[in-house]
Design a protein around this motif. Structure first.
Motif, PDB file in Angstrom:
ATOM      1  N   LEU A 242      -9.674 -91.693 -20.421  1.00  0.00           N
ATOM      2  CA  LEU A 242     -10.900 -91.203 -19.768  1.00  0.00           C
ATOM      3  C   LEU A 242     -10.559 -90.401 -18.515  1.00  0.00           C
ATOM      4  CD1 LEU A 242     -14.045 -91.330 -19.780  1.00  0.00           C
ATOM      5  CD2 LEU A 242     -13.836 -93.328 -18.300  1.00  0.00           C
ATOM      6  N   MET A 243      -9.556 -90.850 -17.795  1.00  0.00           N
ATOM      7  CA  MET A 243      -9.045 -90.101 -16.645  1.00  0.00           C
ATOM      8  C   MET A 243      -7.545 -89.908 -16.858  1.00  0.00           C
ATOM      9  SD  MET A 243     -11.011 -92.179 -13.633  1.00  0.00           S
ATOM     10  CE  MET A 243     -10.325 -91.189 -12.300  1.00  0.00           C
ATOM     11  N   GLN A 244      -7.071 -88.728 -16.487  1.00  0.00           N
ATOM     12  CA  GLN A 244      -5.651 -88.441 -16.673  1.00  0.00           C
ATOM     13  C   GLN A 244      -5.154 -87.567 -15.532  1.00  0.00           C
ATOM     14  OE1 GLN A 244      -4.745 -86.823 -20.635  1.00  0.00           O
ATOM     15  NE2 GLN A 244      -6.743 -87.516 -21.333  1.00  0.00           N
ATOM     16  N   GLY A 245      -3.858 -87.652 -15.302  1.00  0.00           N
ATOM     17  CA  GLY A 245      -3.207 -86.688 -14.438  1.00  0.00           C
ATOM     18  C   GLY A 245      -3.266 -87.007 -12.958  1.00  0.00           C
ATOM     19  N   THR A 246      -2.854 -86.022 -12.181  1.00  0.00           N
ATOM     20  CA  THR A 246      -2.722 -86.203 -10.736  1.00  0.00           C
ATOM     21  C   THR A 246      -3.818 -85.473  -9.974  1.00  0.00           C
ATOM     22  OG1 THR A 246      -1.252 -84.295 -10.628  1.00  0.00           O
ATOM     23  CG2 THR A 246      -0.222 -86.459 -10.894  1.00  0.00           C
ATOM     24  N   GLY A 247      -4.838 -85.033 -10.678  1.00  0.00           N
ATOM     25  CA  GLY A 247      -5.882 -84.244 -10.032  1.00  0.00           C
ATOM     26  C   GLY A 247      -6.835 -85.064  -9.189  1.00  0.00           C
ATOM     27  N   ASN A 248      -7.750 -84.358  -8.571  1.00  0.00           N
ATOM     28  CA  ASN A 248      -8.762 -85.015  -7.754  1.00  0.00           C
ATOM     29  C   ASN A 248      -9.745 -85.768  -8.643  1.00  0.00           C
ATOM     30  OD1 ASN A 248      -7.515 -83.689  -5.665  1.00  0.00           O
ATOM     31  ND2 ASN A 248      -9.064 -82.073  -5.528  1.00  0.00           N
ATOM     32  N   PHE A 249     -10.353 -86.785  -8.099  1.00  0.00           N
ATOM     33  CA  PHE A 249     -11.361 -87.513  -8.860  1.00  0.00           C
ATOM     34  C   PHE A 249     -12.263 -88.308  -7.926  1.00  0.00           C
ATOM     35  CE2 PHE A 249      -7.789 -90.538  -8.713  1.00  0.00           C
ATOM     36  CZ  PHE A 249      -8.408 -91.669  -8.234  1.00  0.00           C
TER      37      PHE A 249
END
Lengths: 646, 118
Positions: A248-255
């Motif tokens: 559902l959420m992945q990676g190093t991005g903002n959230f």
């Protein structure tokens, strides 16, 4: 994507996942169930259904599908019954029951006259086959009200397996009643209604809670539900959780993850959202920890823990490597984490970590996930969506217990009336101060005066935390005050109010200072910075909206605006104790007046300020520069106040 | 007061999972069960309906108003078939207390850094 009202006031930009159990049309449908009612052709009361009610037993009365009377929140119409001859009027519905199983039957009913008496019966045998009926008392009583209420009855069937029917009754001559939403379930409590249409109808565990973005499937097959009128999702703290899609959420991005929760007492640190240890993200709430854990770099509060069993909104954000945790829109913790949240295969859950421990107990009414970090204003906008619905405690500054974390917080939650409010910046004690909402900003007063009362340039008040008349919040009484806000409120922008001047801008500092006190405690006597205020913006006063046009010619052509000057440093030479000013708006370059020597208070220059050099610094209009005096300015005694944007 | 007054939890050996009828309990499958830290135990939950005394029902023909009586025997209804009276059954408060023990929950601090960052 659902209708325009699905999201209300919440921010939708970057929204990748959202559910809202209060949104019954587009998100929350209810627990997985099967409505076992047969006679289903009479169950479909949805708009557009035109089939006659043949087959219903219309004993001494009439029965109609009523378009106008619907159960609130439902699109289904009702059946209107009109009783005549002071006798029984009924219709029935039924289903196949198994010996030893527990069932719940439910429906909505109301009467035209409050106190109308209806009843509900469970039949022993096939309807029309001579079976008798057991008169039962549905939960909620049988006295009908003029508003729809849902009647429920749960029992364990101890008779032979087979088809059984149910009947509802109205008594009293002339009585009119409405019924709708008949449901029979093989459950120990009623679930939200699901319409039948020709056969028993099933709502699966992935059809009960819908993602408002339409992007994801949510499984509520492993969570509990309250046995009350709301039939809400609840977590019992033992093995309940909601399954979310992997990755559902992945990676190093903002959230941003935003949730509306009501935690049960005694929860130590229940997982409200996360992937741990399948992934490194875990958001938790309880008596020991509240906040976010992200790959060993966290933003959580461990002591003191602001735990409450009231409904609250918790929010975590990541912007770059900066992580933040908010409760009810108030920033409680800042951390740092750059780790990846997970990959496409990372398991996510609500209510439990992914190995089944650290269970959450209570309610999680809504969850939103964004692919960006919401601003504080946006977070508080989301808070407004839920504050009234869940009677959430919002810090509106009305009492010390409800002291707002900032004036901007008050603005963000919809307060726009100037006045005296309680404030409590992070880590500080609560205090009161005037607040005003102007130029689209929220400002806190740090000091005020008038009628010649104020603070001399070398007054100790500028550089200590001593308060003066801190409970005098009248801005126009000519008395000088210095509030707690002077010492504890950080700011970048400030605003100067004097007399009838009406500046249409705030004055910006190049960097944030921790307080006005800290700003005034700077080291002085920096001759190299003459005419260059450390805190200020060099604007031409003649371009300043709200300027006092009476003095433009007096001030000359070399006027520049110093938002806030510092002691001694706005003046050529910067001699010790000889020149400069504390807060000035509208100053004159020393060179323009030909004075390049160290000067005393009475002969140094700035205009429109407090604590400034020249003339009488306590007066509202203070100027003075080598031989230049202007009585119209010097002689003013206007009320003044200094505000910081916070 | 528990929010689940009629709910009961039955702790069973993990080896008994294959004998659970998942149509009779809230859990859906062996995969959704929670196990003890050492993996030897698990639990299932269900709702019970307690009839304290025999209930004598009076039924009525709604059109003739003629009454007929029948009886629902006293007892506890709703337990799954795996319940045999010897396995330990808990109410909500009791199961929460049990699950808070180290037999069922690893110390939470193991999952967290030693000190919060500022």
């Amino acid at each position: 994507m659902s209708g325009k009202n699905s999201f209300g006031q919440i921010s939708t930009s970057g929204l990748t996942f959202a559910y809202d159990t209060g949104e019954i049309f587009n998100s929350y449908k209810g627990e997985a169930t099967t409505n076992m009612v047969l006679y289903s052709e009479y169950q479909n009361l949805a708009d557009g259904y035109t089939e006659a009610l043949s087959g219903w037993d219309t004993h001494e009365g009439t029965m109609l599908i009523d378009v106008a009377n619907k159960v609130p929140g439902f699109t289904n119409r009702s059946i209107k019954m009109s009783c005549v001859n002071a006798n029984v009027y009924k219709f029935h519905f039924g289903g196949t029951l198994t010996n030893g199983q527990t069932y719940t039957v439910s429906f909505w009913g109301k009467a035209q006259v409050a106190g109308g008496y209806g009843n509900f019966m469970l039949g022993e045998g096939m309807w029309g086959n001579g079976g008798g009926y057991l008169v039962i008392e549905p939960a909620g009583g049988t006295n009908l009200t003029t508003e729809f209420k849902r009647f429920k009855y749960t029992w364990t069937h101890t008779l032979a397996s087979g088809y059984y029917s149910f009947a509802t009754y109205l008594y009293e001559n002339g009585q009119v009643g409405w019924l709708s939403g008949f449901q029979l379930e093989n459950k120990s409590q009623a679930t939200r209604y699901i319409a039948c249409n020709g056969a028993p109808t099933t709502r699966t565990s992935t059809q009960g809670l819908l993602d408002l973005t339409g992007n994801n499937e949510i499984n509520i097959g492993n969570v509990s539900f309250t046995n009350d009128s709301s039939e809400e999702i609840t977590f019992d703290g033992t093995d309940d959780y909601i399954s979310l899609p992997n990755g559902l959420m992945q990676g190093t991005g903002n959230f941003t993850v935003n949730q509306i929760i009501k935690c049960d007492a005694g929860v130590v640190g229940g997982t409200t959202f996360g992937s741990y240890p399948s992934g490194p993200l875990q958001i938790f709430y309880g008596t020991t920890y509240i906040g976010m854990w992200l790959d060993n770099s966290s933003a959580y509060v461990a002591s003191p823990v602001p735990f409450t069993t009231n409904t609250v909104m918790i929010t975590v954000t990541r912007n770059g490597s900066v992580t933040k945790f908010y409760q009810n829109g108030e920033l409680l913790k800042t951390g740092s984490a750059s780790a990846s949240v997970g990959s496409s295969g990372t398991l996510f859950r609500i209510g439990s970590n992914t190995v089944g421990t650290e269970r959450y107990a209570g309610k999680i009414y809504a969850t939103q996930v964004y692919n960006r970090a919401l601003s504080e204003t946006e977070i508080r906008k989301n808070l407004l969506q839920y504050a009234d619905r869940y009677t959430m405690t919002v810090k509106d500054g009305s009492t010390s217990a409800l002291a707002a974390p900032s004036a901007t917080y008050l603005k963000d939650i919809g307060i726009s009336k100037d006045g005296n409010y309680w404030l409590q910046p992070t880590g500080q004690s609560a205090f009161q101060a005037p607040v005003k909402f102007y130029l689209g900003k929220a400002m806190v007063c740090v000091m005020k005066g008038g009628s010649g009362n104020g603070f001399l340039p070398d007054s100790a008040y500028w550089e200590n935390s001593t308060l003066l008349n801190e409970y005098d919040f009248t801005l126009t009484n000519g008395a000088a005050s210095k509030y707690q806000s002077y010492s504890v409120v950080p700011f970048t922008e400030f605003y100067f109010q004097m007399g009838l001047l009406d500046y249409q801008t705030t004055f910006s500092l190049s960097t944030e200072v921790s307080s006005m006190l800290a700003a005034q405690q700077r080291s002085w006597n920096d001759g190299a910075n003459r005419s260059i205020p450390h805190y200020g913006n060099s604007l031409d006063y003649r371009t300043l909206e709200g300027r006092d046009r009476r003095y433009l010619s007096i001030l000359g052509t070399e006027i520049y605006l110093m938002g806030m000057d510092l002691k001694h440093e706005g003046h050529y030479g910067g001699g010790s104790g000889s020149s400069g000013g504390r807060i000035r708006v509208g100053s004159i370059l020393d060179e323009n007046t030909g004075n390049t020597g160290a000067l005393s208070y009475g002969a140094a220059g700035s205009a429109f300020g407090i604590g400034v050099n020249g003339g009488n610094p306590l007066k509202s209009g203070v100027c003075g520069y080598g031989g230049w005096t202007e009585s119209d300015i010097i002689g003013k005694n206007d009320d003044w106040s200094v505000w910081v944007v916070f | 007061m528990s929010n689940f007054p009629n709910r009961r939890w039955l702790v069973i050996p993990a080896t008994e999972v294959e004998n659970v009828d998942f149509n009779q309990v809230h859990e859906n499958s062996p995969e959704t069960l929670r196990y003890s830290v050492d993996g030897t135990k698990t639990f299932i939950k269900y709702e019970i309906n307690v009839v304290e005394e025999d209930i004598v029902m009076t039924t009525v023909n709604p059109e003739t108003m003629e009454e007929v009586t029948s009886t629902i025997p006293a007892g506890t209804y709703g337990r799954p078939s795996i319940y045999n009276g010897t396995l330990p059954e808990y109410n909500h408060e009791e199961i929460l207390a049990l699950l808070a023990t180290e037999e069922w929950t690893a110390p939470m601090d193991e999952n967290f850094p030693s000190a919060p960052q500022s």
